[in-house]
Structure formats: structure tokens, C-alpha cells
Design an enzyme around this catalytic site. Sequence first.
Site, PDB file in Angstrom:
ATOM      1  N   GLU A  36       0.843  -1.207   0.000  1.00  0.00           N
ATOM      2  CA  GLU A  36       0.000   0.000   0.000  1.00  0.00           C
ATOM      3  C   GLU A  36       0.868   1.243   0.000  1.00  0.00           C
ATOM      4  O   GLU A  36       1.850   1.325   0.763  1.00  0.00           O
ATOM      5  CB  GLU A  36      -0.899  -0.032   1.241  1.00  0.00           C
ATOM      6  CG  GLU A  36      -2.303   0.411   0.988  1.00  0.00           C
ATOM      7  CD  GLU A  36      -3.044  -0.493   0.002  1.00  0.00           C
ATOM      8  OE1 GLU A  36      -3.052  -0.163  -1.213  1.00  0.00           O
ATOM      9  OE2 GLU A  36      -3.625  -1.492   0.425  1.00  0.00           O
ATOM     10  N   ALA A 124     -16.063   3.569  -2.024  1.00  0.00           N
ATOM     11  CA  ALA A 124     -15.692   2.665  -0.928  1.00  0.00           C
ATOM     12  C   ALA A 124     -14.219   2.278  -0.998  1.00  0.00           C
ATOM     13  O   ALA A 124     -13.735   1.532  -0.153  1.00  0.00           O
ATOM     14  CB  ALA A 124     -16.572   1.421  -0.962  1.00  0.00           C
ATOM     15  N   SER A 127     -12.058   0.890  -6.207  1.00  0.00           N
ATOM     16  CA  SER A 127     -11.639   1.275  -7.564  1.00  0.00           C
ATOM     17  C   SER A 127     -12.766   1.240  -8.581  1.00  0.00           C
ATOM     18  O   SER A 127     -12.603   0.741  -9.699  1.00  0.00           O
ATOM     19  CB  SER A 127     -10.466   0.412  -8.051  1.00  0.00           C
ATOM     20  OG  SER A 127      -9.340   0.662  -7.274  1.00  0.00           O
ATOM     21  N   ASP A 173      -4.517   0.515  -9.581  1.00  0.00           N
ATOM     22  CA  ASP A 173      -5.948   0.207  -9.708  1.00  0.00           C
ATOM     23  C   ASP A 173      -6.323  -0.213 -11.135  1.00  0.00           C
ATOM     24  O   ASP A 173      -7.006  -1.211 -11.345  1.00  0.00           O
ATOM     25  CB  ASP A 173      -6.787   1.418  -9.287  1.00  0.00           C
ATOM     26  CG  ASP A 173      -6.438   1.900  -7.889  1.00  0.00           C
ATOM     27  OD1 ASP A 173      -5.796   1.138  -7.146  1.00  0.00           O
ATOM     28  OD2 ASP A 173      -6.791   3.040  -7.548  1.00  0.00           O
TER      29      ASP A 173
HETATM   30  C1  GLA Z   1      -5.225   4.524  -4.245  1.00  0.00           C
HETATM   31  C2  GLA Z   1      -4.460   4.850  -5.520  1.00  0.00           C
HETATM   32  C3  GLA Z   1      -3.471   3.732  -5.841  1.00  0.00           C
HETATM   33  C4  GLA Z   1      -2.570   3.449  -4.643  1.00  0.00           C
HETATM   34  C5  GLA Z   1      -3.404   3.241  -3.384  1.00  0.00           C
HETATM   35  C6  GLA Z   1      -2.562   3.101  -2.154  1.00  0.00           C
HETATM   36  O1  GLA Z   1      -6.028   3.390  -4.439  1.00  0.00           O
HETATM   37  O2  GLA Z   1      -5.365   4.999  -6.588  1.00  0.00           O
HETATM   38  O3  GLA Z   1      -2.714   4.083  -6.970  1.00  0.00           O
HETATM   39  O4  GLA Z   1      -1.642   4.486  -4.482  1.00  0.00           O
HETATM   40  O5  GLA Z   1      -4.315   4.305  -3.174  1.00  0.00           O
HETATM   41  O6  GLA Z   1      -1.787   1.943  -2.210  1.00  0.00           O
END
Ligand code: GLA
Length: 381
Positions: A36, A124, A127, A173
Site C-alpha cells: 500500500e 468505498a 476502484s 488500480d
Molecule cells: C489509491 C491509488 C493507488 C494506490 C493506493 C494506495 O487506491 O489509486 O494508486 O496508491 O491508493 O496503495
Amino acid sequence: MRIRQAAGSGAPVTGSLGIPPRVAASAPGRVNLIGEHTDYNGGPVLPVAIDLRTTVRVTATRGAAVTRVRSATYHGIGLFEARRPAPSDHWSSYLAGVVAGLARAGLTIPDVEIDVTSDLPVGAGLSSSAALEVAAALALSEFVDSRLAPIEAARVGHWVEAGFVGVRSGIMDQYASALGRAGEALYLRCDTETYDFVPFAEPILIVDSGMPRALAASAFNRRRAECDAAYALLREADAALSSLAAAPASLLDRVRLPEPLGRRARHVITETARVRAAVAALRSDHRFAGDLLVESHRSLRDDFECSCTELDWLVEYLMAQDGVTGARLTGAGWGGCVIALGDAGALEHARGRLVYDYGQQFDRRARTWLTRASEGARIEL
Ligand code: GLA
């Protein structure tokens, strides 16, 4: 982009209702197992596509010089001209962005009718925007007989976020949505955009905390700036350092960054090591090492400071259930979702009680899904 309520004069715009779409494509949401806030720091991630999807159907207009976007799932009709797509704060801006992104890739999209349906919750942290972008890039390219490869659809989708909508997210994502596979996790190295797949057939419990994520975008941008600042300082000590994620822990000990930069960098560096350890364990033991999830959550909570009381409570609650082997926040944080791994029966059992207990504790409604790694984007029609 101007959002107009009527399509103007000329030939009547025929709705896609009642007319079979010419093409349709769908793309899933994602959860990240581990890794993350590493993607935009040049590190690795390990997401899976989930079994909640968005479907985009495209139909020819009957001569109208406007693209009409509508959805039974999202609210409001959006209109834009495919020759002049421009950003707006309507959700159809993502589709205007895809048309603009496809134009950059050399594809001319005519005005069309677009219908969107989805069972992915919006906001939420699963994505939903990446799923919309990737499904639209596939459907619209197929419509002009130039179907993009999934990785190209992911690149168009990421450009929509970064270059059109103006969100500085990393690449995870869209790549997870486009490339995901049933029964496998995507091991993506974000510095080189190289990837392979790791077998992952375990059940995953997703819990949406229901926390509003209104501040998430500004907090996300602040963290990115902190990571950039940490990297710049580390490079003064090691000019060859290619990214923050590539920094060895010994460099952090030596340089002693000012806080909070030291903690932000420590999260990125330790999280990078955890992704590699998780992949190695999956390859050798065919099991996810649940402790790594808990360590990741602690690091996100204490070093990256992107958790909140509700997410911490959910992780502790889930970890106290028999048969649950690991839990952590997933996605950007500051609200959104938690995932838990473990025995399918234990996850099912935990899920039922959790919604009630969480409601008692926070007066907020949690939503849960039990899922497995699922197929990525595909043409439906
Ligand atoms: C969001 C961003 C991703 C990533 C995550 C954290 O989902 O869209 O690109 O940086 O946060 O890991």
C-alpha cells in the site's frame, strides 16, 4: 465539458434502451492484498480483481452530434462531444476522459450512446473509477474495431486519472482491473511496469467501513508530497537511488530524515519488503502469511498515518475471530475498506456478527462481501 439536459436539434437522439448495444465490455474493482502506497514510490503491489464489475455498453447514435452517457446505477445523464471532450465534475467526465485518452492513442471515437451498469460501490475504495475507465477504454476501442490490449486499456485509464481528472494516484488500480485473473494475484513492479501472477485462490472478506472519504484526496496528495520530499533528501546521500521504495533500510538509519518524513519513508521501505516476503511465501507454501497483513496495517496506522478509528477497530475485531489469519486496511485508507483472510467458514461467521457489532459501536452500517481473485476486464459482446 458542458452538461446539457437536452441533446439539441437535428435528428432525434435515440436512446440505447430498446436498441441492442453494438459492443459491451466489463471490468472489475480490486482489493490490494499488500503493497500500500508503494506504487507511486516505484515499489511492488499485489492486488486481485474482485467479482464486482462495471459494464459499459456502446451503441451508435442516429446522427446526433453528441455522446450521451447514462446509467441506472449512477445518477444523471451526461452529454459531451466526442470531438471536444473536456473534464467536468459529473461522473461522465471519466468517459469523456477515456475518449480523450483514446484520441491520444490515435483512435478517433465518434459520438455514441453509452450505458453503464455496475454492482461496484462508489467511494468505498474498491476502484469503481478504474473499472469504469478500463471497461470504457475496451468497449470504445472495440466499437471502432481497434480493440486495445488490456494493458493499453489500463494505461488509458491511468492517464484519465492523472492527465484528465487530475488525481495523482499510482498505476495499481487500473492494472489490477485490466489484468486480473481468477485464482491469481497480480505481482506488479510499478517502477518497470513488469508483472507476473502468483496463485491465490483463498477467500477474501471485504468490509466497507462506510466512512465518508471526503478528505482522502487531499490527504493522499499530502502523503505523495511527503514521499517525494523524503526521496529527494535520501538522494542527496545516494545519487544513484532510483526510487523511495528502492532505498535500503540502512540508508534510512544513516540519513535520519526529519519527521514525519522518516516514518513515511520507513512505511514505504518496510512495505516493499513485506510484498516480496508475501510473494515468496505464496510461491513456496501456497499460503498467504497473515502476519504480514497485520504488520502492514500497523505500519499504515503508525508510520503512514492513513488509518482511522473505525478501520483499526475492524482489523482488531476480525483478528479476534477464530480462523481469521490476517486483516488490514486496503486501498488508500482514511476510510474505505478492510480485508481479512482465513478459513472460508470463519470469514462467513465473522461477517454476520461484525455488521451488528460495528453498528452498535459506531452507529454506522458496514457492508461486507466474500470474494475470491476474479477475472479482469473482458469484452462481453
Ligand atoms: C489509491 C491509488 C493507488 C494506490 C493506493 C494506495 O487506491 O489509486 O494508486 O496508491 O491508493 O496503495
